[in-house]
Design a protein around this motif. Structure first.
Motif, PDB file in Angstrom:
ATOM      1  N   THR A 134       9.729   2.945  -1.631  1.00  0.00           N
ATOM      2  CA  THR A 134      10.788   3.725  -2.268  1.00  0.00           C
ATOM      3  C   THR A 134      12.049   3.662  -1.432  1.00  0.00           C
ATOM      4  OG1 THR A 134       9.149   5.220  -3.180  1.00  0.00           O
ATOM      5  CG2 THR A 134      11.408   5.988  -3.158  1.00  0.00           C
ATOM      6  N   ARG A 140       0.825  -1.203   0.000  1.00  0.00           N
ATOM      7  CA  ARG A 140       0.000   0.000   0.000  1.00  0.00           C
ATOM      8  C   ARG A 140       0.868   1.266   0.000  1.00  0.00           C
ATOM      9  NH1 ARG A 140      -1.391  -1.681   5.753  1.00  0.00           N
ATOM     10  NH2 ARG A 140       0.104  -0.489   6.945  1.00  0.00           N
ATOM     11  N   THR A 141       0.258   2.363  -0.410  1.00  0.00           N
ATOM     12  CA  THR A 141       0.920   3.659  -0.433  1.00  0.00           C
ATOM     13  C   THR A 141       1.369   4.017   0.984  1.00  0.00           C
ATOM     14  OG1 THR A 141      -0.456   4.359  -2.273  1.00  0.00           O
ATOM     15  CG2 THR A 141       0.593   6.108  -0.977  1.00  0.00           C
ATOM     16  N   GLY A 142       2.589   4.531   1.089  1.00  0.00           N
ATOM     17  CA  GLY A 142       3.115   4.942   2.385  1.00  0.00           C
ATOM     18  C   GLY A 142       3.763   3.827   3.166  1.00  0.00           C
TER      19      GLY A 142
END
Length: 75
Positions: free
Chosen positions: A75, A69-71
């Motif tokens: 990265t 999921r995002t967050g």
């Protein structure tokens, strides 16, 4: 599916992501000491689940195709 690949269900991923205890530290992943010192200086002590799994695989020289999921720290 490609031969030799394993799959994880969405439910299994959710259960893992929701786990509260983070026993692993970046030091446990045996990263370069310069990297772990920089992380510690920035008060980043424990990897997220995706970081823990991906870093371990990368250090083994494996290719990684991950979804999180995002967050979550991809990265």
């Amino acid at each position: 599916l490609l031969e030799g690949m394993t799959t994880t269900t969405t439910e299994e991923i959710k259960v893992e992501e929701e786990a509260k205890a983070k026993a692993t530290s970046f030091e446990d992943l045996e990263l370069d000491p310069r990297l772990t010192r920089a992380l510690r200086r920035n008060n980043i002590i424990h990897p997220t689940l995706i970081q823990e799994k991906a870093i371990s695989l990368a250090l083994e020289g494996k290719d990684i195709l991950a979804k999180a999921r995002t967050g979550s720290g991809k990265t």
